[in-house]
Design a protein around this motif. Sequence first.
Motif, PDB file in Angstrom:
ATOM      1  N   UNK A   1      22.290  -2.174  -3.204  1.00  0.00           N
ATOM      2  CA  UNK A   1      22.508  -1.376  -4.404  1.00  0.00           C
ATOM      3  C   UNK A   1      22.938   0.041  -4.078  1.00  0.00           C
ATOM      4  N   UNK A   2      22.567   0.511  -2.899  1.00  0.00           N
ATOM      5  CA  UNK A   2      23.033   1.832  -2.488  1.00  0.00           C
ATOM      6  C   UNK A   2      24.543   1.828  -2.317  1.00  0.00           C
ATOM      7  N   UNK A   3      25.068   0.744  -1.723  1.00  0.00           N
ATOM      8  CA  UNK A   3      26.515   0.643  -1.550  1.00  0.00           C
ATOM      9  C   UNK A   3      27.193   0.500  -2.915  1.00  0.00           C
ATOM     10  N   UNK A   4      26.610  -0.333  -3.782  1.00  0.00           N
ATOM     11  CA  UNK A   4      27.162  -0.474  -5.131  1.00  0.00           C
ATOM     12  C   UNK A   4      27.176   0.868  -5.853  1.00  0.00           C
ATOM     13  N   UNK A   5      26.073   1.615  -5.662  1.00  0.00           N
ATOM     14  CA  UNK A   5      25.940   2.918  -6.309  1.00  0.00           C
ATOM     15  C   UNK A   5      27.049   3.864  -5.852  1.00  0.00           C
ATOM     16  N   UNK A   6      27.299   3.885  -4.541  1.00  0.00           N
ATOM     17  CA  UNK A   6      28.304   4.814  -4.028  1.00  0.00           C
ATOM     18  C   UNK A   6      29.700   4.395  -4.473  1.00  0.00           C
ATOM     19  N   UNK A   7      29.863   3.115  -4.858  1.00  0.00           N
ATOM     20  CA  UNK A   7      31.161   2.700  -5.376  1.00  0.00           C
ATOM     21  C   UNK A   7      31.221   2.865  -6.889  1.00  0.00           C
ATOM     22  N   UNK A   8      30.152   3.407  -7.466  1.00  0.00           N
ATOM     23  CA  UNK A   8      30.133   3.652  -8.896  1.00  0.00           C
ATOM     24  C   UNK A   8      29.746   2.440  -9.717  1.00  0.00           C
ATOM     25  N   UNK A   9      29.193   1.391  -9.059  1.00  0.00           N
ATOM     26  CA  UNK A   9      28.772   0.209  -9.808  1.00  0.00           C
ATOM     27  C   UNK A   9      27.315   0.345 -10.230  1.00  0.00           C
TER      28      UNK A   9
END
Lengths: 383, 325
Positions: free
Chosen positions: B174-182
Amino acid sequence: MDNIAGQNQGGKIAVNITVIILVLLWLLPTIGLFVSSFRERDQISNSGWWQAPFSVDLNFRARVAADGARQEGTQYVLEGNLFDDPEIAEAFPEDNGSVSAFGTRAVAPDEFTPGTATELRSGGTLTVQADGSFRLESAEPIDRGPTIYLAAETPPRFTLLNYDTVLNANGMDRAFINTLTVTIPATIIPILIAAFAAYALAWMDFPGRGVLIAAVVGLLVVPLQLALVPLLKLHTDIGIGQSFLGIWLAHTGFGLPLAVYLLRNYMVGLPRDIIEGAKVDGATDFQIFTKIILPLSFPALASFAIFQFLWTWNDLLVAKVFLPSGAESQVMTVKIADDLLGSRGGDWGILATAAFVSIAVPLIVFFTMQRYLVRGLLAGSVK
Amino acid sequence: MSPVLQGLLTIIIGVGGCVGYFYASNIILDKVIFPARGPQAGRNINRANKVRPWLFLFPAMFALGLYLVYPVVGSFYRSLFDRLGNNFIGLDNYINLFAEEAFRTAVFNNLLWVLVVPAMATFLGLLVAQLTDRLVWGNFAKSLIFMPMAISFVGASLIWKFVYSANPDIGIINSIRDSMGLEALDPLQVPFWNNFFLMFILVWIQTGFAMVILSAALRGIPEETIEAAIIDGANPFQVFFQIKVPQIMGTIVVVWTTITILVLKVFDIVYTMTGGNFDTDILPSYMMSFMFRDDGRATAVAFVIMLLVLPVMIWNIRQARKEMR
């Protein structure tokens, strides 16, 4: 010369990079757990473990007392430093805190940058500086101190507090001892029983030997699930019930097929000359077994011991069924799965620490005795 | 008595009892029942040697019979009775099971596990074994990928709970998703695909096992076959897929079936991660939801698992017999 990606330099680099990625993917989750076990609850929920070596913005709340208020002309003034609040001071033992934002409402704790003046709902103007000093000016007398929210850059901090809590307050120490208590007899007892049987299957000639070996191979795959209900009933009927004795017997029974199979495969490969020579010299089977076979089979015995140790240490199913569910006989896997995950589901630091306590011993065994483990695996898979 | 003391005592009684049994039974056989003297000395020695294997085998056979053979019969018998075990109800437990939506979901999920986990673990294991074969730091890499073998399923589940956490500050996904704006999501609640997230935990554990065995098999391939292929102009991929893989096919099948059997037994991961919620139940975890509550149902599920394992069991036995000849 026979690498999949070829002999050229580019291929070698590609292979190296692929392996590095795979190794990282395999290793990172465990490192994450390990790092998290040394972080405090607030830190864990405010920044990922991969940010652990860096500073994080943490939110604090200061309830300022009104008793320092004084009158300056027509104004009433309350001054002080937010870092003097005992709870906040605790988070900054080295007095190096710096406010990165502040606010007056819980929903927006980082509304304003330091230095700005903001109107309080209760009347008056509040200014907070980066060093934590604040000044509240009001036309009315200040008889109730405001609650100020602030975000402050917190340096990375690692702590053994989780370990202290897990071992002392959560009863993990007891669970650790219980796990040991289950594991050691359950590892040692099957070895001897299996060794005698394996010797008979490997070096003694009798009708039905082939059928018995095939039966052992078949029993290797019988699902444990079948054994749970009938054996628990049997244990209850003969008075063992749910107890340590019961789980030792159960683990012994469940570990035997692998033990017999592994040891027989190894013993069959021992040199025939030695054994026949001993027989010619008049040694009995019992003597051959204790004086020749057992010492020579040490590597296979060690392999099985490691397998059985890891399996009983890590087991959840057998412990859930054959041990009573009370805290005084819970093993670590049951403790984590049934107790901590339920009551401490949100406390990640505690969970990480408990998990790490439970996997530490197997990891040590694994890294020190990997050689035997690999050898056992190679001998144990039906070829 | 404290369990620790009890444990020590059990070790002493267990080990001492074993040694005592084997020693005493051999003495009794040779000195009392068939003494090697008198007019029938020769015949007695032969007779004693015919009995002796069974003395050696008896404790193991008794324990195996009681703890693994009897349960197959005992469980089936118990599954023909109702919840409390008082009334014979024939195959009603099985009929009720198959009528139940949750059971069908568990069977379906279990089939997914059986298809995906062995395939992925074997494939990744083979990949790592091949890639690290000539690598300078190959043994180090292998050791790290092998490491999850030592970790309990519960521990592994907790490790991956951190990875899968819906909180972007805890879960790396979710951290990666977060940084992609998801938007953050809980991987364990995504219908259907959550099964695969759970399966990956077992793949993570089992890849090391596959790797170790396949790596040894790759080493065992005769060099000449590979050299001949290279001289004939085969490229590395051809060497791998057409020369190496066919030669270790037997070992690949063994690894595959071993992991398949494991998949049918592991209940810990589902139990710890989701408790069987969000349509992730598999048969072993489904069975545990009846354990202690409805023994009739629980044994029926266990017997279904046994039926699923049966083909592999028969195949294994046939392989073993072939080998002995």
